[in-house]
Scaffold this active site. Sequence first.
Site, PDB file in Angstrom:
ATOM      1  N   ASP A   1      43.828  42.983  34.908  1.00  0.00           N
ATOM      2  CA  ASP A   1      44.252  43.782  36.050  1.00  0.00           C
ATOM      3  C   ASP A   1      45.097  43.004  37.045  1.00  0.00           C
ATOM      4  O   ASP A   1      45.796  43.587  37.873  1.00  0.00           O
ATOM      5  CB  ASP A   1      43.019  44.280  36.813  1.00  0.00           C
ATOM      6  CG  ASP A   1      42.428  45.521  36.194  1.00  0.00           C
ATOM      7  OD1 ASP A   1      43.199  46.369  35.737  1.00  0.00           O
ATOM      8  OD2 ASP A   1      41.187  45.639  36.169  1.00  0.00           O
TER       9      ASP A   1
HETATM   10  C1  BGC Z   1      39.628  41.794  40.031  1.00  0.00           C
HETATM   11  C2  BGC Z   1      39.604  42.318  38.635  1.00  0.00           C
HETATM   12  C3  BGC Z   1      39.291  43.775  38.659  1.00  0.00           C
HETATM   13  C4  BGC Z   1      40.223  44.512  39.601  1.00  0.00           C
HETATM   14  C5  BGC Z   1      39.824  45.958  39.715  1.00  0.00           C
HETATM   15  C6  BGC Z   1      40.574  42.588  40.883  1.00  0.00           C
HETATM   16  O1  BGC Z   1      40.545  42.128  42.185  1.00  0.00           O
HETATM   17  O2  BGC Z   1      39.993  40.438  40.015  1.00  0.00           O
HETATM   18  O3  BGC Z   1      38.647  41.626  37.871  1.00  0.00           O
HETATM   19  O4  BGC Z   1      39.415  44.322  37.390  1.00  0.00           O
HETATM   20  O5  BGC Z   1      40.209  43.942  40.875  1.00  0.00           O
HETATM   21  O6  BGC Z   1      40.700  46.705  40.460  1.00  0.00           O
HETATM   22  C1  NOJ Z   2      37.391  43.873  35.515  1.00  0.00           C
HETATM   23  C2  NOJ Z   2      37.830  45.250  35.153  1.00  0.00           C
HETATM   24  O1  NOJ Z   2      36.734  46.125  35.252  1.00  0.00           O
HETATM   25  C3  NOJ Z   2      38.392  45.291  33.763  1.00  0.00           C
HETATM   26  O2  NOJ Z   2      38.864  46.576  33.479  1.00  0.00           O
HETATM   27  C4  NOJ Z   2      39.484  44.260  33.611  1.00  0.00           C
HETATM   28  O3  NOJ Z   2      39.931  44.299  32.280  1.00  0.00           O
HETATM   29  C5  NOJ Z   2      38.976  42.880  33.953  1.00  0.00           C
HETATM   30  N1  NOJ Z   2      38.418  42.894  35.275  1.00  0.00           N
HETATM   31  C6  NOJ Z   2      40.061  41.817  33.886  1.00  0.00           C
HETATM   32  O4  NOJ Z   2      40.990  41.939  34.914  1.00  0.00           O
END
Ligand code: BGC
Ligand code: NOJ
Length: 809
Positions: free
Chosen positions: A481
Amino acid sequence: MKYGFFDDASCEYVITTPETPLPWINYLGCKDFFTLVSNTCGGYSFYKDAKLLRLTRYRYNNVPYDNNGQYFYIKDGADVWNPGWQPVKRTLDSYECRHGLGYSRFTGSLNQVSAQVLSFVPLNDSCEVSRLVLTNNGSAAKELSLFSYVEWCLWNADDDMKNFQRNLSIGEMEIEGSTIYHKTEYRERRNHYALYSVNCPVDGFDTSRDAFLGAYRSPSDPAVVMNGKASNSVAHGWSPIASHQINVTLAPGESRSFIFVLAYVENKEEEKWEAPGIINKTKAHELLSRYQSDDDVEKAYAQLKEYWQELLSGYQIQSGCEEVNRMVNIWNQYQCMVTFNMSRSASYYESGIGRGMGFRDSCQDLLGFVHLIPERARERILDIASAQFGDGSTYHQYQPLTKKGNADIGGGFNDDPLWLIAGTSAYIKETGDFSILDEVVTFDDGGEGTLFEHLTRSFRFTVTHKGPHGLPLIGRADWNDCLNLNCFSAQPGESFQTFGPSEGPVAESVFIGGMFVKYGEEYAAIAESLGKKEIAEDARREVAAMYDTLLQAGWDGDWFLRAYDAYGQKVGSSECEEGQIFIEPQGFCVLAGVGVKEGKAQQALDSVKERLDSKYGIMLLQPAYTRYHLELGEITSYPPGYKENAGIFCHNNPWVSIAETVIGRGGRAFEIYKKTCPAYLEGISEIHRTEPYCYSQMIAGRDAATFGEAKNSWLTGTAAWTFVNISQYILGIQPSLDGLCINPCVPADFGDFTITRRFRGAVYHIEVKNPGHLEKGVSSLIVDGETIEGNVVPFVEGKKEYHVTAVMG
Ligand code: BGC
Ligand code: NOJ
């Protein structure tokens, strides 16, 4: 250092001190009514949706942490204490918390009095039952007062924290004997109320928080409890609570039990009122009548235990590895159920008011859940598919209650569509139920199509959204993400502009390419099974083209590249200053089979070992980014070693482990499995800090000051992926379209093992023997006395039991 121990026979983790490094929680509830409960009785309850139907209040970001819960106070003369230690924190003579499957049991004792609380959500009612047993272990009679306490949330947990000008005036309560009803907003927008009841007459009650606590006091020293006298307060606005007072005299050796019920009740519009202002309580009375005696509680508790035993019996292993047995047989499967139920909504790290159900997350959660309750997986797949748009792209999240896509977040994550193929394919392999593909599901922006049509659009989305190198466009981000390659700001400080997948700059993702090879092939196999030969052939042509592209434009020399940014610059290349190698494409491309015959797969995995491995797991990237890069996005906003910036993301460690099994290195696959597996980390709980019985999303990487410290326990795709890894790839019991395939890949010294696996209505008793101490390969497969060609157990309709012996060789 340990803070408890595993009691495998009872399927429990036993916490022996309340002062764990962080709250160690459990989830009560299997379907609609849920409670999060910590080892010191903190937590909160909700019905279906942690944001919109929150029953009790929790205080986030507060000190001391883990603030608010369902508390019981015992007043014994001048001493006041809680069986779970918090909130009074009186040092107890003994303390124990047992987190089990869908229940938690707390036992505390002080001055010859013990209190045991068993809390669970019964299978078929929307309530939590807490039975408290008080025992006098001394030789003199005891005069005690017992107080209960919950604080109501005014339903919408988000609004509850913000809209005080309204909320401080809307609280409404009703009291009937020992039952306290919370009916805020019932007169207008709500058809539901909550209640908190106890199965005996009370000596007093409180429903006003201010009256119970006293001004400027907290649940750690409530005035009413300290004075030993309930004030019979009725809340009008402000902060409604529910508290009962029960005075108890216990003779030496005597025990008494009290059954508390916290419930959610829904009425139809026409049955809302008994009289003006008086709620219709018929359903409440019915519900409460089911939990009046110890027998009632025992029965409901036994049903819950049976339910879990039956569910988990679908996959049971006996091996020489205690940790593997306990994770596979109990905790990993349990966490898969929790992630299926919660997605990423409610944990001690997800507030329940932020994220709803993730599209990508829920699809992956299915991979670890589908064998448990395939019917619920089926329902979920169809819900998820309805968050897809006509062009194949998808909403990134949807709200569990309304099942509507979340427009605030929108779409544009270009990996999302392919995860729908992953989830559906796993379901069909598990069940053999192709009929799901004929279900008609709407597209969020209008129109409808069969589920197969949805999968086709998912597949075609990647085909029609490629960038200059022929790799898939990344859009806003892919699995990662935080890899936001299409974000720009004209001037530093100006707001970001995000380009959609087909406009503007054209960043590409090697990871999505790997996904496309894996799930494109699964899509083709499904099409083939349906007799759609041309579609299958066409899909395989596309997959083959992507395969080649990955080995050309997607290859860096010693490993797979991560991406091309919007300027066409490489990301995850030896040419980069930082972020030279990323874990995701190595794991996913190789598990998809890319580069295996060309020798590049092994090379990529060797590079992972050399550059990304650490003693606590494989880091997401190296070297960590030390400064912020606008053209890479959020990933570089994290300090080195945390989260996506070179943290050990537990979610994609299993991809690499699976990839190792694909090339036959069982020893290395298992070594990777063990590094992030919580049961193996129990002994370093003071470093790891989160629960030793469930996976966390992230462990701080080598660049972090707190190397080895985990965060974000429970709600992570790690649960599903590690279960897929250990159950299907390492132990090698793989559902396939043709039947159950036996394909283990283990360390040479793993020893023989047996597995019981439920599959398509039959039970498979599987013995895997490894006399030659090999890592991979099955030389003989005997099914019910008959030798079979290959390693797939032929599925026979109606047959209920299979006895399978696989010999590695
Ligand atoms: C986090 C990710 C997460 C995302 C969700 C980010 O700040 O680092 O792990 O999936 O937010 O929107
Ligand atoms: C957490 C999110 O829930 C997941 O969808 C994503 O793939 C991982 N973070 C990595 O960014």
